[in-house]
Write a protein that holds these residues in place. Sequence first.
Motif, PDB file in Angstrom:
ATOM      1  N   MET A 128       1.910   5.220   8.762  1.00 26.02           N
ATOM      2  CA  MET A 128       0.594   4.764   9.246  1.00 26.02           C
ATOM      3  C   MET A 128      -0.567   5.441   8.520  1.00 26.02           C
ATOM      4  O   MET A 128      -0.557   6.644   8.264  1.00 26.02           O
ATOM      5  CB  MET A 128       0.495   4.997  10.744  1.00 26.02           C
ATOM      6  CG  MET A 128      -0.644   4.248  11.402  1.00 26.02           C
ATOM      7  SD  MET A 128      -0.373   4.124  13.182  1.00 26.02           S
ATOM      8  CE  MET A 128       0.466   2.551  13.281  1.00 26.02           C
ATOM      9  N   VAL A 129      -1.573   4.630   8.198  1.00 31.11           N
ATOM     10  CA  VAL A 129      -2.831   5.114   7.612  1.00 31.11           C
ATOM     11  C   VAL A 129      -3.964   4.419   8.361  1.00 31.11           C
ATOM     12  O   VAL A 129      -3.746   3.469   9.109  1.00 31.11           O
ATOM     13  CB  VAL A 129      -2.916   4.783   6.103  1.00 31.11           C
ATOM     14  CG1 VAL A 129      -1.775   5.453   5.336  1.00 31.11           C
ATOM     15  CG2 VAL A 129      -2.910   3.274   5.862  1.00 31.11           C
ATOM     16  N   LEU A 130      -5.177   4.918   8.148  1.00 32.20           N
ATOM     17  CA  LEU A 130      -6.346   4.241   8.706  1.00 32.20           C
ATOM     18  C   LEU A 130      -6.989   3.398   7.611  1.00 32.20           C
ATOM     19  O   LEU A 130      -7.193   3.884   6.491  1.00 32.20           O
ATOM     20  CB  LEU A 130      -7.368   5.248   9.237  1.00 32.20           C
ATOM     21  CG  LEU A 130      -6.926   6.145  10.398  1.00 32.20           C
ATOM     22  CD1 LEU A 130      -8.079   7.062  10.830  1.00 32.20           C
ATOM     23  CD2 LEU A 130      -6.430   5.338  11.582  1.00 32.20           C
TER      24      LEU A 130
ATOM     25  N   LEU B 294       0.823  -1.214   0.000  1.00 34.94           N
ATOM     26  CA  LEU B 294       0.000   0.000   0.000  1.00 34.94           C
ATOM     27  C   LEU B 294       0.859   1.268   0.000  1.00 34.94           C
ATOM     28  O   LEU B 294       0.561   2.218  -0.716  1.00 34.94           O
ATOM     29  CB  LEU B 294      -0.932  -0.021   1.222  1.00 34.94           C
ATOM     30  CG  LEU B 294      -1.845   1.183   1.402  1.00 34.94           C
ATOM     31  CD1 LEU B 294      -2.752   1.398   0.190  1.00 34.94           C
ATOM     32  CD2 LEU B 294      -2.678   1.032   2.678  1.00 34.94           C
ATOM     33  N   LEU B 295       1.934   1.293   0.780  1.00 37.02           N
ATOM     34  CA  LEU B 295       2.752   2.518   0.838  1.00 37.02           C
ATOM     35  C   LEU B 295       3.353   2.848  -0.521  1.00 37.02           C
ATOM     36  O   LEU B 295       3.421   4.014  -0.920  1.00 37.02           O
ATOM     37  CB  LEU B 295       3.862   2.363   1.888  1.00 37.02           C
ATOM     38  CG  LEU B 295       4.707   3.623   2.113  1.00 37.02           C
ATOM     39  CD1 LEU B 295       3.858   4.784   2.611  1.00 37.02           C
ATOM     40  CD2 LEU B 295       5.842   3.338   3.095  1.00 37.02           C
ATOM     41  N   ASP B 296       3.767   1.831  -1.239  1.00 36.48           N
ATOM     42  CA  ASP B 296       4.311   2.027  -2.586  1.00 36.48           C
ATOM     43  C   ASP B 296       3.241   2.644  -3.498  1.00 36.48           C
ATOM     44  O   ASP B 296       3.520   3.592  -4.241  1.00 36.48           O
ATOM     45  CB  ASP B 296       4.793   0.676  -3.116  1.00 36.48           C
ATOM     46  CG  ASP B 296       5.240   0.743  -4.558  1.00 36.48           C
ATOM     47  OD1 ASP B 296       5.764   1.788  -4.977  1.00 36.48           O
ATOM     48  OD2 ASP B 296       5.062  -0.260  -5.281  1.00 36.48           O
ATOM     49  N   ILE B 297       2.043   2.128  -3.419  1.00 39.31           N
ATOM     50  CA  ILE B 297       0.962   2.661  -4.257  1.00 39.31           C
ATOM     51  C   ILE B 297       0.678   4.113  -3.894  1.00 39.31           C
ATOM     52  O   ILE B 297       0.556   4.983  -4.778  1.00 39.31           O
ATOM     53  CB  ILE B 297      -0.336   1.828  -4.071  1.00 39.31           C
ATOM     54  CG1 ILE B 297      -0.101   0.363  -4.420  1.00 39.31           C
ATOM     55  CG2 ILE B 297      -1.488   2.424  -4.851  1.00 39.31           C
ATOM     56  CD1 ILE B 297       0.137   0.084  -5.859  1.00 39.31           C
TER      57      ILE B 297
ATOM     58  N   THR C 176       1.483  -3.558   4.295  1.00 40.29           N
ATOM     59  CA  THR C 176       0.097  -3.922   3.985  1.00 40.29           C
ATOM     60  C   THR C 176      -0.021  -4.183   2.491  1.00 40.29           C
ATOM     61  O   THR C 176       0.143  -3.262   1.686  1.00 40.29           O
ATOM     62  CB  THR C 176      -0.857  -2.779   4.392  1.00 40.29           C
ATOM     63  OG1 THR C 176      -0.783  -2.607   5.811  1.00 40.29           O
ATOM     64  CG2 THR C 176      -2.285  -3.086   3.995  1.00 40.29           C
ATOM     65  N   PRO C 177      -0.295  -5.422   2.088  1.00 44.24           N
ATOM     66  CA  PRO C 177      -0.440  -5.683   0.657  1.00 44.24           C
ATOM     67  C   PRO C 177      -1.705  -5.043   0.105  1.00 44.24           C
ATOM     68  O   PRO C 177      -2.718  -4.919   0.807  1.00 44.24           O
ATOM     69  CB  PRO C 177      -0.502  -7.213   0.574  1.00 44.24           C
ATOM     70  CG  PRO C 177      -0.797  -7.690   1.946  1.00 44.24           C
ATOM     71  CD  PRO C 177      -0.408  -6.627   2.918  1.00 44.24           C
ATOM     72  N   LEU C 178      -1.621  -4.653  -1.149  1.00 43.72           N
ATOM     73  CA  LEU C 178      -2.753  -3.972  -1.787  1.00 43.72           C
ATOM     74  C   LEU C 178      -4.038  -4.788  -1.694  1.00 43.72           C
ATOM     75  O   LEU C 178      -5.103  -4.256  -1.408  1.00 43.72           O
ATOM     76  CB  LEU C 178      -2.407  -3.704  -3.250  1.00 43.72           C
ATOM     77  CG  LEU C 178      -3.483  -2.957  -4.035  1.00 43.72           C
ATOM     78  CD1 LEU C 178      -3.571  -1.523  -3.572  1.00 43.72           C
ATOM     79  CD2 LEU C 178      -3.213  -3.041  -5.522  1.00 43.72           C
ATOM     80  N   TRP C 179      -3.922  -6.092  -1.923  1.00 40.19           N
ATOM     81  CA  TRP C 179      -5.141  -6.920  -1.955  1.00 40.19           C
ATOM     82  C   TRP C 179      -5.913  -6.838  -0.655  1.00 40.19           C
ATOM     83  O   TRP C 179      -7.140  -6.950  -0.640  1.00 40.19           O
ATOM     84  CB  TRP C 179      -4.806  -8.378  -2.282  1.00 40.19           C
ATOM     85  CG  TRP C 179      -3.899  -9.055  -1.296  1.00 40.19           C
ATOM     86  CD1 TRP C 179      -2.564  -9.234  -1.424  1.00 40.19           C
ATOM     87  CD2 TRP C 179      -4.265  -9.635  -0.027  1.00 40.19           C
ATOM     88  NE1 TRP C 179      -2.056  -9.894  -0.320  1.00 40.19           N
ATOM     89  CE2 TRP C 179      -3.086 -10.144   0.542  1.00 40.19           C
ATOM     90  CE3 TRP C 179      -5.469  -9.767   0.665  1.00 40.19           C
ATOM     91  CZ2 TRP C 179      -3.070 -10.768   1.790  1.00 40.19           C
ATOM     92  CZ3 TRP C 179      -5.460 -10.392   1.909  1.00 40.19           C
ATOM     93  CH2 TRP C 179      -4.270 -10.882   2.452  1.00 40.19           C
TER      94      TRP C 179
END
Length: 158
Positions: free
Chosen positions: A48-50, A22-25, A61-64
């Motif tokens: 960190m994100v919510l 997720l961070l990469d995206i 956190t993987p995108l899927w």
Amino acid sequence: MSTAIHINGARHEIDAQDQRLLLDILRNELGLKGSHFGCGAGNCGACMVLVDEVPVYACNTPLWSVAGKQVLTVEGLARHPAGARVQRAFIKHGAAQCGYCTSGMVVAAAGLLARCPAPDGRQIREHMDRNLCRCGSHLRVIRAISDAAADSGDGGGS
Ligand code: FES
Ligand code: FES
């Protein structure tokens, strides 16, 4: 292959392999640079994100795993009911030095206040234990979050 994700209220179709993180995206595909790369290993909280109001490390956190969920980054914090209060309180208390950890801190704090509107000091410390600050601003961060919790009357403002 394409995955639909919702970031700060907007739907995005991401053409990405399942294992992309997720961070990469966020940073490299959507240009949302507020979530920082720190350790890259789920240890510091700079990223960190919510996700559906739960603070998560975007770096591992993987995108899927966020498909169909609501992701909130620091860029969307004004949309969060506690976001503006948290930002005001961090500014008021000078709860940052270099600021590298701050985006993760404010996101985590907003997630706490959404779940627990009036946390005591122990609850704040426990919740923020996953967010590290190399500059040692923790005491100010805790004061700011206490202040933001006390300032719950206006619903956030602009
Ligand atoms: Fe994600 Fe450190 S960069 S936890
Ligand atoms: Fe510098 Fe936290 S303010 S790392």
